[in-house]
Design a protein around this motif. Structure first.
Motif, PDB file in Angstrom:
ATOM      1  N   ASP A  13       0.810  -1.221   0.000  1.00  0.00           N
ATOM      2  CA  ASP A  13       0.000   0.000   0.000  1.00  0.00           C
ATOM      3  C   ASP A  13       0.842   1.269   0.000  1.00  0.00           C
ATOM      4  O   ASP A  13       0.454   2.293   0.552  1.00  0.00           O
ATOM      5  CB  ASP A  13      -0.980   0.005   1.188  1.00  0.00           C
ATOM      6  CG  ASP A  13      -1.800  -1.266   1.222  1.00  0.00           C
ATOM      7  OD1 ASP A  13      -2.303  -1.649   0.153  1.00  0.00           O
ATOM      8  OD2 ASP A  13      -1.902  -1.891   2.291  1.00  0.00           O
ATOM      9  N   THR A 189       3.205 -12.394   3.929  1.00  0.00           N
ATOM     10  CA  THR A 189       2.360 -13.028   2.926  1.00  0.00           C
ATOM     11  C   THR A 189       3.015 -14.337   2.460  1.00  0.00           C
ATOM     12  O   THR A 189       4.067 -14.725   2.979  1.00  0.00           O
ATOM     13  CB  THR A 189       2.074 -12.050   1.761  1.00  0.00           C
ATOM     14  OG1 THR A 189       1.056 -12.609   0.929  1.00  0.00           O
ATOM     15  CG2 THR A 189       3.325 -11.745   0.941  1.00  0.00           C
ATOM     16  N   THR A 225      -2.004  -8.221  11.419  1.00  0.00           N
ATOM     17  CA  THR A 225      -1.242  -8.194  12.674  1.00  0.00           C
ATOM     18  C   THR A 225       0.264  -8.178  12.405  1.00  0.00           C
ATOM     19  O   THR A 225       0.689  -8.209  11.256  1.00  0.00           O
ATOM     20  CB  THR A 225      -1.620  -9.416  13.540  1.00  0.00           C
ATOM     21  OG1 THR A 225      -1.864 -10.526  12.687  1.00  0.00           O
ATOM     22  CG2 THR A 225      -2.869  -9.152  14.352  1.00  0.00           C
TER      23      THR A 225
HETATM   24  P1  IMP Z   1      -2.264 -12.877   2.932  1.00  0.00           P
HETATM   25  O1  IMP Z   1      -1.288 -12.339   1.932  1.00  0.00           O
HETATM   26  O2  IMP Z   1      -3.701 -12.662   2.543  1.00  0.00           O
HETATM   27  O3  IMP Z   1      -1.952 -14.281   3.344  1.00  0.00           O
HETATM   28  O4  IMP Z   1      -2.060 -12.002   4.276  1.00  0.00           O
HETATM   29  C1  IMP Z   1      -0.850 -12.024   5.007  1.00  0.00           C
HETATM   30  C2  IMP Z   1      -0.482 -10.625   5.475  1.00  0.00           C
HETATM   31  O5  IMP Z   1      -0.161  -9.812   4.341  1.00  0.00           O
HETATM   32  C3  IMP Z   1      -1.609  -9.886   6.214  1.00  0.00           C
HETATM   33  O6  IMP Z   1      -1.016  -9.047   7.194  1.00  0.00           O
HETATM   34  C4  IMP Z   1      -2.219  -9.035   5.121  1.00  0.00           C
HETATM   35  O7  IMP Z   1      -2.867  -7.894   5.644  1.00  0.00           O
HETATM   36  C5  IMP Z   1      -0.982  -8.651   4.336  1.00  0.00           C
HETATM   37  N1  IMP Z   1      -1.262  -8.309   2.948  1.00  0.00           N
HETATM   38  C6  IMP Z   1      -1.494  -9.146   1.910  1.00  0.00           C
HETATM   39  N2  IMP Z   1      -1.668  -8.449   0.763  1.00  0.00           N
HETATM   40  C7  IMP Z   1      -1.534  -7.153   1.077  1.00  0.00           C
HETATM   41  C8  IMP Z   1      -1.567  -5.950   0.303  1.00  0.00           C
HETATM   42  O8  IMP Z   1      -1.749  -5.925  -0.910  1.00  0.00           O
HETATM   43  N3  IMP Z   1      -1.388  -4.783   0.991  1.00  0.00           N
HETATM   44  C9  IMP Z   1      -1.146  -4.774   2.320  1.00  0.00           C
HETATM   45  N4  IMP Z   1      -1.096  -5.877   3.081  1.00  0.00           N
HETATM   46  C10 IMP Z   1      -1.283  -7.050   2.459  1.00  0.00           C
END
Ligand code: IMP
Ligand code: MG
Length: 332
Positions: A13, A189, A225
């Motif tokens: 972001d 991620t 988190t």
């Molecule tokens: P996941 O990627 O959905 O497994 O999420 C794992 C972590 O990465 C969490 O803290 C999400 O909020 C963060 N996250 C995943 N994609 C984004 C993004 O595009 N922008 C900001 N945070 C992200």
């Protein structure tokens, strides 16, 4: 900038979408290759309309730009078709036949896992989808009949474009501190988010890249988190004009002041050759809408100089407002 990688420097972001859309228009991008998956939303303001793209590459704002999704990416079929419709890019978008597919079951697994919920994932299911790919049981783009007309060999197309001196941009997602390897594990991620990983997902070797543009926001935000040094309260963030909600999930973004030490680390690991600093107008409101460096107030100039000193990388792009062209380009 013939072959440029765009990567995020903090926790995502940072405004990568804005920088990509600017380069697409200004540098007349010929190719834009997206990596990563649907968890990332790239926000782009174009001709008064806001797009939050989870699949289509940000270069779409240039009507002549070929839009590709790399072999390392992970594609959500319904979201892809929704965005192709919304952006009207059907005739110029393609997916590598080896990109993997993210399905509803992955999202259900993500949302029902206590462990993943504890990490504050986006719930799209990217972790479980990547797990399935590692087990080598995942579906690939070539297994999906509706995707047949869109299949290509992204690595070959992209390398040929580089050979032909076309303007090529490799679009990363999230930021270094969400990297599975270099981030704040386990609060990360499901993949590496660094410039090298972006090249690898697209199928472009490290010797072919001319520029790595690392994008930072002028303050830091994080969703989900995990640690955030110097975190301020939501009330304070609202007061400073830093409070944001996530483009993809609408969750509140946590915020903190710009972190020079983390910026230095991100510049090193990404091998950054240029920095982009977005939302300078949220820290120094007088900068809003400025398009030339000379007008910047002294305080803002000092901040930019300090970023350059601490990272040893020039700040080449400064964002001063949401529109693709609200930007100071210092490449000279
Ligand atoms: P996941 O990627 O959905 O497994 O999420 C794992 C972590 O990465 C969490 O803290 C999400 O909020 C963060 N996250 C995943 N994609 C984004 C993004 O595009 N922008 C900001 N945070 C992200
Ligand atoms: Mg985003």
């Amino acid at each position: 900038m013939p072959c440029t990688v765009i990567a995020g420097g903090f926790w995502g972001d940072e405004g990568k979408g804005k920088i990509i859309s600017y380069l697409a228009l200004k540098d007349k991008l010929d190719f834009c290759v997206r990596t990563g998956s649907v968890n990332a939303a790239h926000t782009i303001w174009f001709e008064g309309k806001r797009y939050a793209l989870h699949a289509v590459p940000g270069g779409f704002v240039n009507g002549k730009c070929r839009l590709l999704i790399g072999a390392g990416a992970n594609v959500h079929v319904a979201q892809f078709f929704k965005e192709v419709e919304e952006t009207g890019v059907k005739s110029r978008v393609a997916i590598d036949s080896q990109a993997s597919i993210i399905e509803e079951k992955h999202s259900a697994q993500d949302k029902s896992s206590e462990h993943l919920k504890g990490l504050g994932t986006t719930g799209w299911g990217v972790g479980p989808a990547v797990e399935e790919r590692v087990r080598r049981t995942a579906k690939l783009a070539r297994d999906i009949p509706e995707l047949k007309p869109y299949l290509t060999d992204v690595a070959m197309e992209t390398n040929q474009a580089i050979d032909a001196d076309k303007e090529v941009l490799l679009e990363g997602t999230q930021g270094l501190l969400l990297s599975l390897f270099h981030g704040t594990y386990p609060y990360v991620t499901g993949r590496d988010t660094s410039a090298s990983a972006i090249c690898s997902e697209a199928g472009v070797g490290p010797t072919r890249v001319d520029e790595v543009v690392l994008v930072f926001k002028s303050f830091v935000t994080r969703v989900g988190t995990g640690p955030l040094p110097g975190e301020i309260s939501k009330e304070e963030a609202v007061k400073r004009g830093w409070f944001e909600t996530a483009a993809g999930t609408s969750r509140d973004r946590r915020s903190a002041p710009f972190n020079f030490e983390l910026a230095r680390k991100a510049a090193i690991i990404n091998g950054a050759t240029r920095l982009a600093l977005t939302k300078l107008d949220c820290v120094f409101p007088e900068c809003k809408g400025m398009r030339v460096s000379e007008q910047l107030p002294a305080e803002a100039k000092q901040f930019i100089e300090r970023v350059e000193e601490e990272t040893s990388v020039p700040v080449s792009f400064i964002g001063t407002g949401p529109d693709a062209l609200d930007l100071i380009d210092r490449r000279g």
